[in-house]
Design a protein around this motif. Sequence first.
Motif, PDB file in Angstrom:
ATOM      1  N   SER A 102      14.270  -9.741  15.415  1.00  0.00           N
ATOM      2  CA  SER A 102      15.558  -9.769  16.104  1.00  0.00           C
ATOM      3  C   SER A 102      15.780  -8.484  16.892  1.00  0.00           C
ATOM      4  N   ASP A 103      16.566  -8.648  17.941  1.00  0.00           N
ATOM      5  CA  ASP A 103      16.941  -7.470  18.736  1.00  0.00           C
ATOM      6  C   ASP A 103      18.273  -6.870  18.279  1.00  0.00           C
ATOM      7  N   GLU A 104      18.790  -7.372  17.179  1.00  0.00           N
ATOM      8  CA  GLU A 104      20.052  -6.843  16.665  1.00  0.00           C
ATOM      9  C   GLU A 104      19.889  -5.370  16.311  1.00  0.00           C
ATOM     10  N   PRO A 105      20.931  -4.557  16.544  1.00  0.00           N
ATOM     11  CA  PRO A 105      20.805  -3.119  16.299  1.00  0.00           C
ATOM     12  C   PRO A 105      20.797  -2.737  14.816  1.00  0.00           C
ATOM     13  N   TYR A 106      21.272  -3.633  13.948  1.00  0.00           N
ATOM     14  CA  TYR A 106      21.328  -3.311  12.527  1.00  0.00           C
ATOM     15  C   TYR A 106      20.592  -4.372  11.720  1.00  0.00           C
ATOM     16  N   ILE A 107      20.112  -3.942  10.542  1.00  0.00           N
ATOM     17  CA  ILE A 107      19.429  -4.859   9.636  1.00  0.00           C
ATOM     18  C   ILE A 107      20.195  -4.868   8.323  1.00  0.00           C
ATOM     19  N   HIS A 108      20.606  -6.070   7.901  1.00  0.00           N
ATOM     20  CA  HIS A 108      21.279  -6.230   6.616  1.00  0.00           C
ATOM     21  C   HIS A 108      20.199  -6.557   5.592  1.00  0.00           C
ATOM     22  N   TRP A 109      20.053  -5.684   4.571  1.00  0.00           N
ATOM     23  CA  TRP A 109      18.953  -5.858   3.615  1.00  0.00           C
ATOM     24  C   TRP A 109      19.443  -5.565   2.197  1.00  0.00           C
ATOM     25  N   PRO A 110      20.171  -6.505   1.629  1.00  0.00           N
ATOM     26  CA  PRO A 110      20.664  -6.278   0.270  1.00  0.00           C
ATOM     27  C   PRO A 110      19.527  -6.397  -0.751  1.00  0.00           C
ATOM     28  N   ASN A 111      19.666  -5.741  -1.867  1.00  0.00           N
ATOM     29  CA  ASN A 111      18.681  -5.763  -2.964  1.00  0.00           C
ATOM     30  C   ASN A 111      17.274  -5.363  -2.502  1.00  0.00           C
ATOM     31  N   ARG A 112      17.202  -4.442  -1.619  1.00  0.00           N
ATOM     32  CA  ARG A 112      15.887  -4.064  -1.065  1.00  0.00           C
ATOM     33  C   ARG A 112      15.047  -3.249  -2.037  1.00  0.00           C
ATOM     34  N   SER A 113      15.648  -2.487  -2.958  1.00  0.00           N
ATOM     35  CA  SER A 113      14.874  -1.622  -3.860  1.00  0.00           C
ATOM     36  C   SER A 113      13.820  -2.382  -4.653  1.00  0.00           C
ATOM     37  N   PRO A 114      14.147  -3.478  -5.351  1.00  0.00           N
ATOM     38  CA  PRO A 114      13.112  -4.168  -6.121  1.00  0.00           C
ATOM     39  C   PRO A 114      12.009  -4.747  -5.220  1.00  0.00           C
ATOM     40  N   ILE A 115      12.385  -5.228  -4.038  1.00  0.00           N
ATOM     41  CA  ILE A 115      11.401  -5.789  -3.112  1.00  0.00           C
ATOM     42  C   ILE A 115      10.446  -4.691  -2.641  1.00  0.00           C
ATOM     43  N   ILE A 116      10.989  -3.546  -2.257  1.00  0.00           N
ATOM     44  CA  ILE A 116      10.173  -2.425  -1.773  1.00  0.00           C
ATOM     45  C   ILE A 116       9.285  -1.894  -2.890  1.00  0.00           C
ATOM     46  N   LYS A 117       9.843  -1.748  -4.099  1.00  0.00           N
ATOM     47  CA  LYS A 117       9.045  -1.252  -5.226  1.00  0.00           C
ATOM     48  C   LYS A 117       7.867  -2.175  -5.517  1.00  0.00           C
ATOM     49  N   ALA A 118       8.103  -3.481  -5.467  1.00  0.00           N
ATOM     50  CA  ALA A 118       7.023  -4.438  -5.724  1.00  0.00           C
ATOM     51  C   ALA A 118       5.917  -4.291  -4.666  1.00  0.00           C
ATOM     52  N   GLN A 119       6.286  -4.102  -3.415  1.00  0.00           N
ATOM     53  CA  GLN A 119       5.302  -3.937  -2.348  1.00  0.00           C
ATOM     54  C   GLN A 119       4.543  -2.610  -2.514  1.00  0.00           C
ATOM     55  N   ILE A 120       5.252  -1.571  -2.917  1.00  0.00           N
ATOM     56  CA  ILE A 120       4.609  -0.266  -3.152  1.00  0.00           C
ATOM     57  C   ILE A 120       3.570  -0.395  -4.257  1.00  0.00           C
ATOM     58  N   GLU A 121       3.923  -1.096  -5.333  1.00  0.00           N
ATOM     59  CA  GLU A 121       2.972  -1.278  -6.436  1.00  0.00           C
ATOM     60  C   GLU A 121       1.732  -2.056  -5.979  1.00  0.00           C
ATOM     61  N   LYS A 122       1.935  -3.108  -5.191  1.00  0.00           N
ATOM     62  CA  LYS A 122       0.803  -3.868  -4.669  1.00  0.00           C
ATOM     63  C   LYS A 122      -0.086  -2.975  -3.790  1.00  0.00           C
ATOM     64  N   LEU A 123       0.561  -2.175  -2.946  1.00  0.00           N
ATOM     65  CA  LEU A 123      -0.180  -1.289  -2.042  1.00  0.00           C
ATOM     66  C   LEU A 123      -0.980  -0.255  -2.827  1.00  0.00           C
ATOM     67  N   LEU A 124      -0.379   0.351  -3.831  1.00  0.00           N
ATOM     68  CA  LEU A 124      -1.077   1.340  -4.642  1.00  0.00           C
ATOM     69  C   LEU A 124      -2.250   0.743  -5.398  1.00  0.00           C
ATOM     70  N   LYS A 125      -2.102  -0.493  -5.864  1.00  0.00           N
ATOM     71  CA  LYS A 125      -3.226  -1.156  -6.537  1.00  0.00           C
ATOM     72  C   LYS A 125      -4.415  -1.286  -5.586  1.00  0.00           C
ATOM     73  N   LEU A 126      -4.122  -1.591  -4.338  1.00  0.00           N
ATOM     74  CA  LEU A 126      -5.197  -1.751  -3.361  1.00  0.00           C
ATOM     75  C   LEU A 126      -5.830  -0.414  -2.958  1.00  0.00           C
ATOM     76  N   THR A 127      -4.991   0.595  -2.769  1.00  0.00           N
ATOM     77  CA  THR A 127      -5.543   1.883  -2.291  1.00  0.00           C
ATOM     78  C   THR A 127      -6.194   2.678  -3.403  1.00  0.00           C
ATOM     79  N   LYS A 128      -5.731   2.527  -4.611  1.00  0.00           N
ATOM     80  CA  LYS A 128      -6.308   3.258  -5.728  1.00  0.00           C
ATOM     81  C   LYS A 128      -7.387   2.458  -6.454  1.00  0.00           C
ATOM     82  N   GLY A 129      -7.520   1.182  -6.106  1.00  0.00           N
ATOM     83  CA  GLY A 129      -8.539   0.347  -6.709  1.00  0.00           C
ATOM     84  C   GLY A 129      -8.289   0.015  -8.161  1.00  0.00           C
ATOM     85  N   LYS A 130      -7.019   0.001  -8.573  1.00  0.00           N
ATOM     86  CA  LYS A 130      -6.695  -0.284  -9.982  1.00  0.00           C
ATOM     87  C   LYS A 130      -6.204  -1.687 -10.143  1.00  0.00           C
TER      88      LYS A 130
END
Length: 130
Positions: A102-130
């Motif tokens: 979207s070209d909207e100037p703002y992004i509404h993203w409620p409950n983003r912390s658990p979603i971001i944390k889950a993605q961070i964990e997936k990313l770390l598993k891939l980069t650290k090979g664990k």
Amino acid sequence: MAKDIPDYLREYDLDQDWGFTPVSKTPESSPSVDTSVIETNNVELAKVKSDVGDIKSMMNEIMQIVAEKETVTQELASEDVIKRFKEIEKLILPFLYNLMKSDEPYIHWPNRSPIIKAQIEKLLKLTKGK
């Protein structure tokens, strides 16, 4: 320069000192050998041989390091690493595409912390090979 030399010698430097002198008769004394010069030369030769040995040793070490670096490069191109990079792309690219939707100037993203944390964990598993 002497005028009695052949033409083909005229382009050469004939004034070089070659260490001999023309004389009219045989010298009365024979030349002597200074043994200290020979001993000094032997010591210098031994030092040069030692230095060459050290250089060869260092070159061997360098070649081993180069070989190790080539191995690291080969490991980075291994199937497992390529697979992990593909998985990282699958995690990150959809996120970036969704941010662009979207070209909207703002992004509404409620409950983003658990979603971001889950993605961070997936990313770390891939980069650290664990």
